[in-house]
Motif scaffolding. Structure first.
Motif, PDB file in Angstrom:
ATOM      1  N   ALA A  38     -14.901  88.932 -10.881  1.00 25.89           N
ATOM      2  CA  ALA A  38     -16.004  89.210 -11.793  1.00 25.89           C
ATOM      3  C   ALA A  38     -17.167  89.918 -11.094  1.00 25.89           C
ATOM      4  O   ALA A  38     -18.085  90.398 -11.744  1.00 25.89           O
ATOM      5  N   ARG A  40     -18.651  92.814  -8.302  1.00 24.61           N
ATOM      6  CA  ARG A  40     -18.463  94.016  -7.483  1.00 24.61           C
ATOM      7  C   ARG A  40     -19.782  94.324  -6.804  1.00 24.61           C
ATOM      8  O   ARG A  40     -20.846  94.194  -7.392  1.00 24.61           O
ATOM      9  N   ARG A  57     -22.687  94.250  -9.573  1.00 22.12           N
ATOM     10  CA  ARG A  57     -22.244  94.291 -10.968  1.00 22.12           C
ATOM     11  C   ARG A  57     -21.446  93.021 -11.233  1.00 22.12           C
ATOM     12  O   ARG A  57     -20.579  92.643 -10.443  1.00 22.12           O
ATOM     13  N   VAL A  58     -21.749  92.388 -12.352  1.00 25.54           N
ATOM     14  CA  VAL A  58     -21.077  91.144 -12.718  1.00 25.54           C
ATOM     15  C   VAL A  58     -20.478  91.306 -14.109  1.00 25.54           C
ATOM     16  O   VAL A  58     -21.167  91.757 -15.038  1.00 25.54           O
ATOM     17  N   ARG A  59     -19.226  90.939 -14.242  1.00 31.29           N
ATOM     18  CA  ARG A  59     -18.541  90.983 -15.536  1.00 31.29           C
ATOM     19  C   ARG A  59     -18.461  89.559 -16.075  1.00 31.29           C
ATOM     20  O   ARG A  59     -17.848  88.681 -15.471  1.00 31.29           O
ATOM     21  N   SER A  60     -19.089  89.334 -17.208  1.00 36.36           N
ATOM     22  CA  SER A  60     -19.088  88.016 -17.833  1.00 36.36           C
ATOM     23  C   SER A  60     -17.720  87.708 -18.427  1.00 36.36           C
ATOM     24  O   SER A  60     -17.026  88.621 -18.887  1.00 36.36           O
ATOM     25  N   GLY A  63     -17.380  89.188 -21.865  1.00 33.97           N
ATOM     26  CA  GLY A  63     -17.264  90.624 -22.099  1.00 33.97           C
ATOM     27  C   GLY A  63     -18.476  91.474 -21.735  1.00 33.97           C
ATOM     28  O   GLY A  63     -18.340  92.663 -21.524  1.00 33.97           O
ATOM     29  N   TYR A  64     -19.659  90.922 -21.673  1.00 38.24           N
ATOM     30  CA  TYR A  64     -20.808  91.747 -21.306  1.00 38.24           C
ATOM     31  C   TYR A  64     -20.868  91.897 -19.786  1.00 38.24           C
ATOM     32  O   TYR A  64     -20.295  91.128 -19.037  1.00 38.24           O
ATOM     33  N   ARG A  65     -21.558  92.934 -19.353  1.00 38.22           N
ATOM     34  CA  ARG A  65     -21.688  93.218 -17.918  1.00 38.22           C
ATOM     35  C   ARG A  65     -23.157  93.259 -17.542  1.00 38.22           C
ATOM     36  O   ARG A  65     -23.999  93.674 -18.334  1.00 38.22           O
ATOM     37  N   ARG A  67     -25.928  94.459 -14.451  1.00 41.57           N
ATOM     38  CA  ARG A  67     -26.189  95.259 -13.248  1.00 41.57           C
ATOM     39  C   ARG A  67     -27.473  94.735 -12.632  1.00 41.57           C
ATOM     40  O   ARG A  67     -28.493  94.630 -13.311  1.00 41.57           O
TER      41      ARG A  67
END
Length: 175
Positions: A38, A40, A57-60, A63-65, A67
């Motif tokens: 999740a 980067r 960068r984090v991916r929830s 679905g939301y991301r 920065r």
């Protein structure tokens, strides 16, 4: 702006503080964190120092991301790292490493985040979605911990840390 979210996560890792720091630092140099899918990071050519900037960068899981731009404010290798954040989350965060207390051995890694969301939709929906955002943070951190433990103990590339897999799901449906 008052801090809307205050999170503390503690991970107990089965390696020395020095080994834990080395593995985390290696992920920072690579940019990709194989044990924490999740997350980067912007790859780095040199070790961190106060004043350095790191793009995150984090991916929830929902679905939301996010920065986030981190500026390192304090750094003591194999002990602590602190930064202020800008971008989708404004505030501060820190990472502390210490030898685990008996009877455990290894490293106690403590993450602290005190941040506010800046994205308009997150601010507007926070009165209702705050528990959802907190649950996303908890899940991301839990997967990171499981992934790092697996990486440290097996050296594997854990893409779905914490995922029980399809077989467990099928068993649960039958039962």
């Amino acid at each position: 702006m008052p801090q809307e979210y205050s999170f503390t996560s503690q991970w107990l890792l089965p390696v020395s503080v020095e080994e834990c720091w080395a593995r985390c630092e290696a992920a920072l140099m690579a940019g990709e964190v194989p044990w924490w899918p999740a997350v980067r990071l912007e790859p780095r050519r040199t070790a961190l120092a106060p004043g350095d900037i790191v793009h995150l960068r984090v991916r929830s899981p929902w679905g939301y991301r996010l920065r986030v731009v981190l500026t390192v404010t304090d750094l003591v290798p194999a002990r602590r790292l602190a930064a202020v954040s800008e971008g989708d989350l404004v505030g501060k965060g820190s990472l502390h490493l210490a030898p685990a207390s008996a009877p455990a051995t290894g490293t106690r890694l403590t993450w602290v985040w005190e941040v506010s969301a800046t994205r308009r939709w997150m601010r507007l929906t926070a009165p209702v979605l705050r528990p959802v955002f907190a649950a996303a943070h908890t899940l991301i951190m839990r997967r990171g911990e499981r992934g790092l433990i697996a990486h440290l103990t097996r050296g594997s590339d854990v893409r779905k840390a914490g995922n029980r897999g399809g077989r467990a799901l099928r068993r649960r449906r039958r039962g």
